[in-house]
Design a protein around this motif. Structure first.
Motif, PDB file in Angstrom:
ATOM      1  N   UNK A 102      22.180 -86.174  -6.397  1.00 29.57           N
ATOM      2  CA  UNK A 102      22.127 -87.548  -5.903  1.00 29.57           C
ATOM      3  C   UNK A 102      23.496 -87.938  -5.353  1.00 29.57           C
ATOM      4  N   UNK A 103      23.560 -88.112  -4.040  1.00 29.63           N
ATOM      5  CA  UNK A 103      24.800 -88.559  -3.435  1.00 29.63           C
ATOM      6  C   UNK A 103      24.561 -89.444  -2.217  1.00 29.63           C
ATOM      7  N   UNK A 104      23.361 -89.407  -1.672  1.00 32.11           N
ATOM      8  CA  UNK A 104      23.020 -90.296  -0.568  1.00 32.11           C
ATOM      9  C   UNK A 104      22.572 -91.636  -1.132  1.00 32.11           C
ATOM     10  N   UNK A 105      22.631 -92.673  -0.315  1.00 32.53           N
ATOM     11  CA  UNK A 105      22.271 -94.019  -0.769  1.00 32.53           C
ATOM     12  C   UNK A 105      20.868 -94.057  -1.361  1.00 32.53           C
ATOM     13  N   UNK A 106      19.911 -93.369  -0.736  1.00 28.77           N
ATOM     14  CA  UNK A 106      18.529 -93.378  -1.215  1.00 28.77           C
ATOM     15  C   UNK A 106      18.434 -92.779  -2.615  1.00 28.77           C
ATOM     16  N   UNK A 107      19.041 -91.613  -2.816  1.00 30.35           N
ATOM     17  CA  UNK A 107      18.934 -90.963  -4.128  1.00 30.35           C
ATOM     18  C   UNK A 107      19.736 -91.701  -5.195  1.00 30.35           C
ATOM     19  N   UNK A 108      20.869 -92.284  -4.835  1.00 27.04           N
ATOM     20  CA  UNK A 108      21.621 -93.078  -5.804  1.00 27.04           C
ATOM     21  C   UNK A 108      20.814 -94.315  -6.216  1.00 27.04           C
ATOM     22  N   UNK A 109      20.083 -94.884  -5.261  1.00 19.38           N
ATOM     23  CA  UNK A 109      19.207 -96.011  -5.571  1.00 19.38           C
ATOM     24  C   UNK A 109      18.089 -95.607  -6.517  1.00 19.38           C
ATOM     25  N   UNK A 110      17.555 -94.387  -6.328  1.00 18.62           N
ATOM     26  CA  UNK A 110      16.518 -93.884  -7.237  1.00 18.62           C
ATOM     27  C   UNK A 110      17.049 -93.811  -8.667  1.00 18.62           C
ATOM     28  N   UNK A 111      18.294 -93.354  -8.821  1.00 18.63           N
ATOM     29  CA  UNK A 111      18.901 -93.289 -10.153  1.00 18.63           C
ATOM     30  C   UNK A 111      19.024 -94.687 -10.762  1.00 18.63           C
ATOM     31  N   UNK A 112      19.466 -95.639  -9.961  1.00 16.38           N
ATOM     32  CA  UNK A 112      19.641 -97.004 -10.454  1.00 16.38           C
ATOM     33  C   UNK A 112      18.310 -97.630 -10.869  1.00 16.38           C
ATOM     34  N   UNK A 113      17.233 -97.315 -10.137  1.00 19.53           N
ATOM     35  CA  UNK A 113      15.930 -97.927 -10.405  1.00 19.53           C
ATOM     36  C   UNK A 113      15.110 -97.168 -11.454  1.00 19.53           C
ATOM     37  N   UNK A 114      15.596 -96.013 -11.904  1.00 10.25           N
ATOM     38  CA  UNK A 114      14.848 -95.233 -12.903  1.00 10.25           C
ATOM     39  C   UNK A 114      14.628 -96.090 -14.143  1.00 10.25           C
ATOM     40  N   UNK A 115      13.451 -95.921 -14.739  1.00 12.06           N
ATOM     41  CA  UNK A 115      13.154 -96.711 -15.934  1.00 12.06           C
ATOM     42  C   UNK A 115      13.020 -95.802 -17.152  1.00 12.06           C
ATOM     43  N   UNK A 116      13.367 -96.346 -18.286  1.00 13.12           N
ATOM     44  CA  UNK A 116      13.290 -95.616 -19.553  1.00 13.12           C
ATOM     45  C   UNK A 116      11.850 -95.639 -20.045  1.00 13.12           C
ATOM     46  N   UNK A 117      11.325 -94.446 -20.362  1.00 11.08           N
ATOM     47  CA  UNK A 117       9.941 -94.299 -20.812  1.00 11.08           C
ATOM     48  C   UNK A 117       9.944 -93.455 -22.087  1.00 11.08           C
ATOM     49  N   UNK A 118       9.210 -93.890 -23.132  1.00 14.46           N
ATOM     50  CA  UNK A 118       9.141 -93.080 -24.349  1.00 14.46           C
ATOM     51  C   UNK A 118       8.289 -91.825 -24.116  1.00 14.46           C
ATOM     52  N   UNK A 119       8.727 -90.714 -24.690  1.00 17.15           N
ATOM     53  CA  UNK A 119       7.979 -89.449 -24.631  1.00 17.15           C
ATOM     54  C   UNK A 119       7.972 -88.831 -26.021  1.00 17.15           C
ATOM     55  N   UNK A 120       7.246 -87.725 -26.151  1.00 15.64           N
ATOM     56  CA  UNK A 120       7.193 -86.971 -27.402  1.00 15.64           C
ATOM     57  C   UNK A 120       6.840 -87.895 -28.568  1.00 15.64           C
ATOM     58  N   UNK A 121       5.733 -88.613 -28.360  1.00 18.43           N
ATOM     59  CA  UNK A 121       5.210 -89.540 -29.377  1.00 18.43           C
ATOM     60  C   UNK A 121       6.250 -90.562 -29.811  1.00 18.43           C
ATOM     61  N   UNK A 122       7.041 -91.017 -28.836  1.00 22.13           N
ATOM     62  CA  UNK A 122       8.033 -92.053 -29.092  1.00 22.13           C
ATOM     63  C   UNK A 122       9.330 -91.570 -29.687  1.00 22.13           C
ATOM     64  N   UNK A 123       9.477 -90.250 -29.875  1.00 21.40           N
ATOM     65  CA  UNK A 123      10.697 -89.711 -30.487  1.00 21.40           C
ATOM     66  C   UNK A 123      11.886 -89.726 -29.532  1.00 21.40           C
ATOM     67  N   UNK A 124      11.613 -89.706 -28.232  1.00 22.24           N
ATOM     68  CA  UNK A 124      12.673 -89.646 -27.226  1.00 22.24           C
ATOM     69  C   UNK A 124      12.389 -90.655 -26.124  1.00 22.24           C
ATOM     70  N   UNK A 125      13.430 -90.993 -25.404  1.00 22.20           N
ATOM     71  CA  UNK A 125      13.324 -91.823 -24.210  1.00 22.20           C
ATOM     72  C   UNK A 125      13.823 -90.967 -23.057  1.00 22.20           C
TER      73      UNK A 125
END
Length: 163
Positions: A102-125
């Motif tokens: 990620x170094x272009x404006x589009x991909x850096x924006x993707x990083x900023x907009x990423x959301x935290x989601x629980x996985x592994x039955x809530x053990x990890x985010x």
């Protein structure tokens, strides 16, 4: 609903729970800015899709730290270019990792907009790129596989000298 194993290279299952636990620990410990993208991300968001690897978007400033940390986990970089680094592990259960830079404006924006989601039955985010951005990434991947041309107009990866 978390799918934690999938057929890997040579018919052995990739242990996604093991891989994710260790890789996410590395990301947290080293404060690596990331978002999961591609097939696994789509699965996390509720659309089941078979996948045998993990695709991460990684901030370019974190790539050297990432490389050192993945090497410490036993991964080996097999290819790298301006846009992506590919890693494999000697043990098939660890699977393959594709790390998009990620170094272009589009991909850096993707990083900023990423959301935290629980996985592994809530053990990890895990941080996941937004659904529409994952759909676009999958479309571009399919297009590149069919045409042999990446969205940027050149090959995706150049083999790295492994000596």
């Amino acid at each position: 609903r978390n799918h934690v194993t999938a057929p890997g290279p040579e018919g052995r299952d990739v242990d996604f729970e093991r891989v994710l636990t260790n890789v996410l620990d590395v990301f947290d410990r080293h404060q690596i800015r990331y978002a999961v993208v591609g097939g696994f991300a789509v699965g996390v968001l509720g659309v089941m899709r078979a996948t045998m690897d993990l695709d991460f978007l990684i901030h370019r400033e974190d790539l050297q730290t990432l490389h050192e940390a993945l090497t410490g986990l036993g991964y080996r970089r097999i290819a790298q270019d301006t846009n992506v680094s590919h890693y494999i592990h000697a043990e098939a259960v660890w699977g393959r990792l594709a790390c998009l830079h990620a170094f272009r404006q589009v991909s850096l924006g993707m990083l900023e907009r990423a959301r935290a989601v629980p996985i592994l039955e809530g053990k990890r985010i895990i941080k996941v790129a937004q659904p529409e951005e994952n759909a676009r990434r999958i479309r571009n991947t399919v297009r590149a596989c069919v045409t042999g041309i990446s969205p940027a107009g050149s090959g995706w990866a150049v083999p790295v000298n492994t000596r």
